[in-house]
Design a protein around this motif. Structure first.
Motif, short mmCIF file in Angstrom:
data_model
loop_
_atom_site.label_atom_id
_atom_site.label_comp_id
_atom_site.label_asym_id
_atom_site.label_seq_id
_atom_site.Cartn_x
_atom_site.Cartn_y
_atom_site.Cartn_z
N ASN A 177 -3.51 2.89 -7.47
CA ASN A 177 -2.33 2.05 -7.75
C ASN A 177 -1.48 1.77 -6.51
O ASN A 177 -0.25 1.83 -6.58
N SER A 178 -2.11 1.47 -5.39
CA SER A 178 -1.35 1.26 -4.15
C SER A 178 -1.59 -0.13 -3.57
O SER A 178 -2.66 -0.43 -3.05
N THR A 179 -0.55 -0.98 -3.64
CA THR A 179 -0.66 -2.33 -3.05
C THR A 179 -0.70 -2.24 -1.52
O THR A 179 -1.35 -3.06 -0.86
N ALA A 180 0.00 -1.25 -0.96
CA ALA A 180 0.02 -1.08 0.50
C ALA A 180 -1.38 -0.75 1.01
O ALA A 180 -1.82 -1.23 2.05
N MET A 181 -2.11 0.09 0.26
CA MET A 181 -3.46 0.46 0.67
C MET A 181 -4.43 -0.71 0.51
O MET A 181 -5.32 -0.90 1.34
N ILE A 182 -4.24 -1.51 -0.54
CA ILE A 182 -5.09 -2.70 -0.71
C ILE A 182 -4.85 -3.67 0.45
O ILE A 182 -5.78 -4.25 1.00
N ALA A 183 -3.56 -3.85 0.82
CA ALA A 183 -3.21 -4.71 1.96
C ALA A 183 -3.84 -4.20 3.24
O ALA A 183 -4.36 -4.97 4.06
N ASP A 184 -3.82 -2.88 3.40
CA ASP A 184 -4.44 -2.27 4.58
C ASP A 184 -5.94 -2.50 4.57
O ASP A 184 -6.56 -2.72 5.62
N GLY A 185 -6.55 -2.48 3.39
CA GLY A 185 -7.98 -2.74 3.26
C GLY A 185 -8.32 -4.17 3.63
O GLY A 185 -9.35 -4.43 4.28
N LEU A 230 -16.64 -1.86 7.79
CA LEU A 230 -17.26 -2.07 6.48
C LEU A 230 -17.00 -0.87 5.57
O LEU A 230 -16.64 -1.02 4.40
N ILE A 231 -17.16 0.32 6.15
CA ILE A 231 -16.92 1.56 5.39
C ILE A 231 -15.44 1.68 5.02
O ILE A 231 -15.09 1.96 3.86
N LEU A 232 -14.54 1.44 6.01
CA LEU A 232 -13.11 1.57 5.77
C LEU A 232 -12.60 0.56 4.74
O LEU A 232 -11.78 0.90 3.89
N THR A 233 -13.08 -0.67 4.83
CA THR A 233 -12.64 -1.70 3.89
C THR A 233 -12.97 -1.29 2.46
O THR A 233 -12.12 -1.37 1.55
N ALA A 234 -14.20 -0.87 2.26
CA ALA A 234 -14.64 -0.46 0.90
C ALA A 234 -13.81 0.71 0.39
O ALA A 234 -13.33 0.70 -0.76
N ILE A 235 -13.61 1.72 1.26
CA ILE A 235 -12.86 2.92 0.85
C ILE A 235 -11.40 2.59 0.56
O ILE A 235 -10.83 3.04 -0.45
N LYS A 236 -10.77 1.78 1.44
CA LYS A 236 -9.35 1.46 1.28
C LYS A 236 -9.09 0.64 0.01
O LYS A 236 -8.17 0.95 -0.76
N VAL A 237 -9.87 -0.40 -0.17
CA VAL A 237 -9.65 -1.26 -1.33
C VAL A 237 -9.91 -0.48 -2.63
O VAL A 237 -9.13 -0.57 -3.59
N LEU A 238 -10.97 0.32 -2.63
CA LEU A 238 -11.29 1.14 -3.82
C LEU A 238 -10.18 2.15 -4.08
O LEU A 238 -9.73 2.32 -5.22
N ALA A 239 -9.71 2.82 -3.01
CA ALA A 239 -8.63 3.81 -3.15
C ALA A 239 -7.34 3.14 -3.61
O ALA A 239 -6.58 3.72 -4.40
N LEU A 286 -2.32 10.42 -5.12
CA LEU A 286 -2.48 11.08 -3.82
C LEU A 286 -3.66 10.52 -3.02
O LEU A 286 -3.67 10.58 -1.78
N LEU A 287 -4.63 9.94 -3.71
CA LEU A 287 -5.85 9.44 -3.05
C LEU A 287 -5.57 8.45 -1.91
O LEU A 287 -6.05 8.65 -0.79
N PRO A 288 -4.80 7.37 -2.15
CA PRO A 288 -4.55 6.44 -1.05
C PRO A 288 -3.77 7.05 0.12
O PRO A 288 -3.92 6.62 1.26
#
Length: 294
Positions: free
Chosen positions: A34-42, A20-29, A115-117
């Motif tokens: 501006n990272s589609t790869a990070m959203i996919a990871d989320g 739950l924590i990781l999903t929120a952080i990844k999608v927000l990051a 750099l955030l994602p």
């Protein structure tokens, strides 16, 4: 048996909280950075939440005692959950892969991430590998197929975070195409894990036999019981985290019915004592005119 399910539930609840924590952080990051790869990871982490909830449901059903409608128990609920989790993983992989391919052919839509994602991907790798290690440890201890599937879901998420890290890092230094390529690689990792779990769970739903080494161990134990001349037939089938065994042995035809029954009882007792994964054994005793070799 109940302790096994309790232990599995504890590690699964921890996984849900972490995801739950990781999903929120990844999608927000991913959105901010501006990272589609990070959203996919989320999104992958979000599917981990669904899979872990599935494991909890499977454990709840599996630990129910035998009843009139389910005389062999409910353990196959675990395998059914594994099967459904594999379908979920495959669907997630196609969704993520499609988005990556779409970006690959529309390069003008690719944005350079911040750099955030990149930082979040490193945090994710560490946490997901930790989750895999603690989950697979309990899965092996309890012999739970659903928990093993969930553990590999965590490992696939760690792999996807590694791919995201490479893609984001590459995009930051000027290789924008690495972002959608990383997204596609994430999808392929998830697809591979999903197909592997699908194969295993399908086999178990079709009463897949246990490994040859375990079958040989059963035959060896039965052969050493007094008055057993030969082990004729052995059939095994997986039933969730447990196993059922059908065994045919030959004994001296001079034995009485009572003595033959005692042989069968000793075989059952010894095998159950030696192999904790076996829930039930049916031993059929046949007469033989052979004399047992000394």
């Amino acid at each position: 048996m109940r302790n096994n399910y309790d232990e599995a539930n504890k590690v699964t609840i921890k996984s849900i909280i972490w995801n739950l924590i990781l999903t929120a952080i990844k999608v927000l990051a991913g959105i901010i950075g501006n990272s589609t790869a990070m959203i996919a990871d989320g999104i992958h982490s979000a599917s981990d939440i669904v899979s872990s909830i599935g494991v909890l449901i499977g454990n709840f059903i599996a630990k129910k005692p035998n009843d009139e409608e389910h005389s062999y128990g409910h353990e196959k609920a675990e395998t059914l959950v594994s099967f459904l989790l594999s379908i979920l993983l495959i669907m997630v992989s196609f969704s993520i892969g499609y988005n990556g391919i779409k970006l690959l052919f529309n390069t003008e839509e690719i944005k350079v991430p911040t750099l955030l994602p990149l930082i979040i991907s490193v945090v994710s790798i560490i946490i997901k590998e930790y989750q895999y290690q603690i989950t697979i440890k309990v899965a092996k201890k309890t012999n739970s197929p659903a928990l093993k599937a969930d553990a590999w879901h965590h490992r696939s998420d760690a792999f996807s975070s590694i791919a995201a890290f490479i893609g984001i890092g590459g995009a930051l230094i000027g290789f924008k195409l690495l972002e959608p390529i990383a997204t596609i690689i994430v999808a392929l990792f998830i697809l591979k894990v999903g197909l592997n779990i699908l194969k295993i769970s399908t086999n178990e739903l079709m009463d897949y036999s246990i490994e040859v080494e375990e079958q040989e161990k059963i035959i060896d134990i039965a052969s050493k019981i007094e008055n057993v001349i030969e082990v004729r037939h052995l059939r095994t089938r997986k039933h969730g985290s447990f196993v059922y065994v059908d065994l045919t042995v030959q004994v001296d035809n001079a034995l009485t019915v009572s003595e033959g029954h005692e042989v069968a009882h000793k075989i059952e007792e010894k095998i159950l004592e030696s192999m904790s994964s076996i829930k039930g054994i049916l031993v059929h005793v046949e007469p033989s005119e052979k004399l047992r070799e000394k």
